[in-house]
Design a protein around this motif. Structure first.
Motif, PDB file in Angstrom:
ATOM      1  N   UNK A  44     -35.652 -77.136  37.649  1.00 26.69           N
ATOM      2  CA  UNK A  44     -35.373 -76.971  39.071  1.00 26.69           C
ATOM      3  C   UNK A  44     -35.352 -78.318  39.788  1.00 26.69           C
ATOM      4  N   UNK A  45     -36.168 -79.243  39.323  1.00 28.59           N
ATOM      5  CA  UNK A  45     -36.230 -80.576  39.933  1.00 28.59           C
ATOM      6  C   UNK A  45     -35.170 -81.524  39.372  1.00 28.59           C
ATOM      7  N   UNK A  46     -34.401 -81.030  38.402  1.00 31.61           N
ATOM      8  CA  UNK A  46     -33.362 -81.866  37.802  1.00 31.61           C
ATOM      9  C   UNK A  46     -33.895 -82.910  36.841  1.00 31.61           C
ATOM     10  N   UNK A  47     -35.125 -82.660  36.335  1.00 32.43           N
ATOM     11  CA  UNK A  47     -35.750 -83.633  35.431  1.00 32.43           C
ATOM     12  C   UNK A  47     -35.665 -83.198  33.973  1.00 32.43           C
ATOM     13  N   UNK A  48     -35.035 -82.086  33.697  1.00 35.88           N
ATOM     14  CA  UNK A  48     -34.927 -81.603  32.321  1.00 35.88           C
ATOM     15  C   UNK A  48     -33.571 -80.942  32.127  1.00 35.88           C
ATOM     16  N   UNK A  49     -33.060 -81.003  30.890  1.00 30.67           N
ATOM     17  CA  UNK A  49     -31.784 -80.384  30.579  1.00 30.67           C
ATOM     18  C   UNK A  49     -31.963 -78.883  30.348  1.00 30.67           C
ATOM     19  N   UNK A  50     -30.908 -78.130  30.599  1.00 28.72           N
ATOM     20  CA  UNK A  50     -30.952 -76.676  30.470  1.00 28.72           C
ATOM     21  C   UNK A  50     -29.790 -76.202  29.611  1.00 28.72           C
ATOM     22  N   UNK A  51     -30.098 -75.348  28.660  1.00 27.01           N
ATOM     23  CA  UNK A  51     -29.059 -74.765  27.797  1.00 27.01           C
ATOM     24  C   UNK A  51     -28.268 -73.737  28.598  1.00 27.01           C
ATOM     25  N   UNK A  52     -26.984 -73.942  28.712  1.00 29.85           N
ATOM     26  CA  UNK A  52     -26.127 -73.033  29.472  1.00 29.85           C
ATOM     27  C   UNK A  52     -25.485 -72.011  28.547  1.00 29.85           C
ATOM     28  N   UNK A  53     -25.429 -70.777  29.019  1.00 27.67           N
ATOM     29  CA  UNK A  53     -24.763 -69.725  28.248  1.00 27.67           C
ATOM     30  C   UNK A  53     -23.256 -69.856  28.435  1.00 27.67           C
ATOM     31  N   UNK A  54     -22.489 -69.331  27.468  1.00 33.79           N
ATOM     32  CA  UNK A  54     -21.032 -69.444  27.566  1.00 33.79           C
ATOM     33  C   UNK A  54     -20.504 -68.591  28.711  1.00 33.79           C
ATOM     34  N   UNK A  55     -19.280 -68.883  29.141  1.00 35.69           N
ATOM     35  CA  UNK A  55     -18.691 -68.228  30.311  1.00 35.69           C
ATOM     36  C   UNK A  55     -18.584 -66.716  30.132  1.00 35.69           C
ATOM     37  N   UNK A  56     -18.254 -66.268  28.910  1.00 35.73           N
ATOM     38  CA  UNK A  56     -18.135 -64.830  28.652  1.00 35.73           C
ATOM     39  C   UNK A  56     -19.479 -64.137  28.864  1.00 35.73           C
ATOM     40  N   UNK A  57     -20.552 -64.762  28.392  1.00 34.80           N
ATOM     41  CA  UNK A  57     -21.887 -64.194  28.542  1.00 34.80           C
ATOM     42  C   UNK A  57     -22.270 -64.127  30.015  1.00 34.80           C
TER      43      UNK A  57
END
Length: 409
Positions: A44-57
């Motif tokens: 939330x603070x932009x200090x860590x990377x986040x795994x994004x789900x694919x567009x279909x999901x």
């Protein structure tokens, strides 16, 4: 044979072991929760990377959320439609819940129309069936009871064919989907925490592996540096293993969640079928109500005209004459040629004052133009469409639409 003292000691050791295990399990769970909380906060603070789900999901999840939201709104509003009184509605739900828990069928509830019909019939007996008012109350009460019976059948059919499937989705399928999505989000946090841990371990390993400057660093520091490098290499291997495990668990849960989300298409098909059944139930309900009211109008029209108000008698007669055509889908336009406005005379009784709600421009010479807020005299004559009245303003006379008027007592 073991002594009681040994058995007591063994039992004490077992309890201690179980307590240690529970404490370790609790500590592990708390540590996992803390790790997820840290990962979530840093994202939330932009200090860590986040795994994004694919567009279909993401589209599947958005579609599922939309389905849940609108199904819930349609379900609640249908409940209001079928049971408009919030107090009765709450009481009915509580009663249904209790009978459901007792595995018994809830008794049939009396409808408002049935209750009104009963009151009318009781009043008719008090006033006397020989009086015009008492006789009419009895007939109307009978019709209200018939309407109530039709309504009760409609409520039961709608509850089974429409409300129950919607509620089953909200309380069953959707809860399962929500649970699996929460689990997927937790595993996603675990996966990203493992990625962050591996990244930090590799950075530390690279720093420890840097060759020391022998001219400025004593041999003792070189030995310590080599030892630290080995420790960080071991930490990297451990982090890589944890990442592989986390990735496997996340992928497995993502597949389970995806299959559940794709099942929303089947939900739409099922709800479509239920919607058709609801429409059929509504159509049958209103058709039966219309037939019962036609029968009541015939009975009232057959009474002596002196018993009923003049305007009501005329409207009822005209309605009966046109209902047959309307039931067959044939319109009944006003026959302006047959009705000559200049020859129309106001009845001795039955005329009323009316306030004009909106401006109205006459379409032809048989109609009367209106100005908002003015007062006119209105009455009906035989052969007129029930949507129109004869309006008079001084020496002017013509047909006026009922929907543009507020009839005054």
């Amino acid at each position: 044979m073991s002594s009681p003292l040994l058995r007591v000691e063994h039992h004490h050791q077992t309890d201690t072991h179980n307590m240690d295990f529970n404490v370790k399990k609790l500590a592990s769970g708390a540590g996992l929760f803390f790790t997820r909380a840290v990962q979530y906060t840093e994202e939330k603070l932009g200090q860590a990377e986040k795994t994004e789900l694919d567009a279909h999901f993401e589209n599947l999840m958005s579609r599922a959320d939309c389905t849940k939201t609108w199904t819930e709104k349609i379900y609640r509003q249908t409940e209001v439609l079928l049971q408009p009184n919030p107090i009765d509605h709450t009481g009915a739900r509580i009663e249904e819940f209790l009978y459901e828990k007792l595995d018994r069928k809830a008794p049939s509830r009396i409808t408002n129309a049935e209750l009104l019909g009963q009151y009318m019939q009781d009043a008719a007996k008090e006033f006397g069936l020989g009086s015009p008012y008492g006789n009419t109350l009895m007939k109307v009460g009978e019709s209200e009871k018939r309407l109530g019976a039709v309504e009760k059948e409609f409520l039961q059919t709608s509850a089974i064919s429409f409300l129950t499937p919607l509620r089953n989705f909200l309380e069953g399928d959707w809860r399962t989907i929500s649970k699996e999505r929460r689990l997927l989000e937790n595993l996603r946090l675990d996966l990203d925490a493992c990625k962050a841990r591996l990244k930090k371990a590799k950075v530390a390993e690279a720093k420890a592996a840097m060759a020391p400057d022998f001219q400025e660093t004593r041999p003792r520091n070189y030995v310590l540096s080599a030892s630290a490098s080995a420790l960080w290499s071991e930490e990297v291997e451990k982090a890589e293993h944890e990442l592989r495990v986390a990735q496997t668990e996340f992928d497995r849960q993502a597949e389970v969640t995806r299959l559940l989300l794709e099942g929303i298409s089947s939900t739409h098909v099922n709800h479509l079928r239920c919607l058709h059944e609801f429409v059929e139930a509504q159509a049958a309900y209103y058709k039966q109500c219309h037939l019962h009211m036609q029968e009541l109008q015939k009975e009232l029209a057959s009474l002596d005209e002196d018993v009923l108000p003049n305007a009501f008698a005329l409207n009822s007669t005209h309605s009966l004459a046109t209902d047959g055509n309307e039931a067959e889908g044939i319109s009944s336009p006003v026959e302006t040629d047959a009705l000559k406005i200049e020859e129309v005379q106001a009845p001795a009784t039955g005329s009323r004052k009316a306030k004009v709600l909106y401006d109205y421009d006459a379409a032809d010479s048989s109609e009367l133009s209106l100005l908002a807020d003015e007062l006119i005299t209105v009455y009906t004559v035989p052969g007129m469409d029930s949507d129109w009245l004869i309006g008079e303003r001084g020496n002017q006379k013509g047909k006026v639409p009922v929907t543009y008027l507020e009839l005054l007592s």
